[in-house]
Design an enzyme around this catalytic site. Structure first.
Site, PDB file in Angstrom:
ATOM      1  CB  CYS A   3      -0.906  -0.003   1.235  1.00 44.47           C
ATOM      2  SG  CYS A   3      -1.738   1.578   1.499  1.00 44.47           S
ATOM      3  CB  CYS A   6       0.903   1.132   4.427  1.00 42.01           C
ATOM      4  SG  CYS A   6      -0.721   0.838   5.157  1.00 42.01           S
ATOM      5  CG  ASP A  29      -1.774  15.332  -3.753  1.00 47.11           C
ATOM      6  OD1 ASP A  29      -2.777  14.673  -3.415  1.00 47.11           O
ATOM      7  OD2 ASP A  29      -1.202  15.174  -4.857  1.00 47.11           O
ATOM      8  CG  HIS A  45      -4.370  -0.639   4.835  1.00 47.17           C
ATOM      9  ND1 HIS A  45      -3.850   0.089   3.794  1.00 47.17           N
ATOM     10  CD2 HIS A  45      -5.284  -1.485   4.299  1.00 47.17           C
ATOM     11  CE1 HIS A  45      -4.414  -0.309   2.677  1.00 47.17           C
ATOM     12  NE2 HIS A  45      -5.296  -1.264   2.944  1.00 47.17           N
ATOM     13  CG  ASN A  85     -11.739  11.830  -4.437  1.00 50.19           C
ATOM     14  OD1 ASN A  85     -12.707  12.582  -4.387  1.00 50.19           O
ATOM     15  ND2 ASN A  85     -10.555  12.225  -4.863  1.00 50.19           N
ATOM     16  N   GLY A  91     -13.601   8.450  -7.709  1.00 53.12           N
ATOM     17  CA  GLY A  91     -12.290   8.935  -8.156  1.00 53.12           C
ATOM     18  C   GLY A  91     -11.139   8.533  -7.252  1.00 53.12           C
ATOM     19  CB  THR A  93      -6.098   6.963  -7.802  1.00 54.68           C
ATOM     20  OG1 THR A  93      -5.491   7.965  -6.974  1.00 54.68           O
ATOM     21  CG2 THR A  93      -6.996   7.625  -8.836  1.00 54.68           C
ATOM     22  CG  HIS A  96      -4.045   3.991   3.564  1.00 56.57           C
ATOM     23  ND1 HIS A  96      -3.059   3.265   4.218  1.00 56.57           N
ATOM     24  CD2 HIS A  96      -4.515   4.892   4.468  1.00 56.57           C
ATOM     25  CE1 HIS A  96      -2.952   3.705   5.472  1.00 56.57           C
ATOM     26  NE2 HIS A  96      -3.814   4.697   5.644  1.00 56.57           N
ATOM     27  CG  HIS A  98      -6.535   9.416   0.376  1.00 55.59           C
ATOM     28  ND1 HIS A  98      -6.698   8.138  -0.113  1.00 55.59           N
ATOM     29  CD2 HIS A  98      -6.767  10.247  -0.668  1.00 55.59           C
ATOM     30  CE1 HIS A  98      -7.013   8.199  -1.397  1.00 55.59           C
ATOM     31  NE2 HIS A  98      -7.075   9.468  -1.763  1.00 55.59           N
TER      32      HIS A  98
END
Ligand code: AMP
Ligand code: ZN
Length: 112
Positions: A3, A6, A29, A45, A85, A91, A93, A96, A98
């Site tokens: 992940c 992670c 980001d 997770h 999302n 959307g 992607t 995990h 967020h």
């Protein structure tokens, strides 16, 4: 575990840390959609918002406690947007959970 987020929490993939506590990690980001764009995640997770239940919902509360602290730390007094999302049509992607924390521009509504 395979992940991305992670691995970022573990320090195996570099990130620009914005905030960290026992439960939450926040980082810039890599492809910012606003002058301030952080990703805020529970360290544990959890795949998506659709997997929140009575056992793990306190971690979402910890995320929002962290967001209020980041707001003060980063002087986001003009406001901000928090985006989650969820799933393919949402959307998402990275699998995990967020929360995007977007600020320092006038964000449009509805988002489209
Ligand atoms: P989402 O599309 O909601 O799943 O958001 C995933 C976000 O993670 C996107 O805004 C990406 O730009 C961001 N992202 C992907 N890889 C990284 C990375 N290595 N470091 C920071 N942000 C990332
Ligand atoms: Zn993960």
């Amino acid at each position: 575990m395979d992940c991305l987020f992670c691995k970022i929490v573990a320090g195996d993939i570099p990130s620009t840390k914005v905030y960290e506590d026992e439960y939450v990690y926040a980082f810039k980001d890599i492809d910012p959609q606003a002058p301030f764009h952080a990703i805020v995640i529970p360290k544990e997770h959890i795949v998506s918002a659709d997997m929140i239940n009575e056992q793990n919902s306190h971690l979402v509360a910890k995320v929002f406690e962290a967001i209020a602290k980041i707001s003060k730390q980063e002087n986001l007094e003009n406001g901000y947007r928090v985006v989650n999302n969820c799933g393919k049509d949402g959307g998402q992607t990275v699998g995990h959970i967020h929360f995007h924390l977007l600020a320092r521009r006038n964000l449009q509504w509805p988002p489209g």
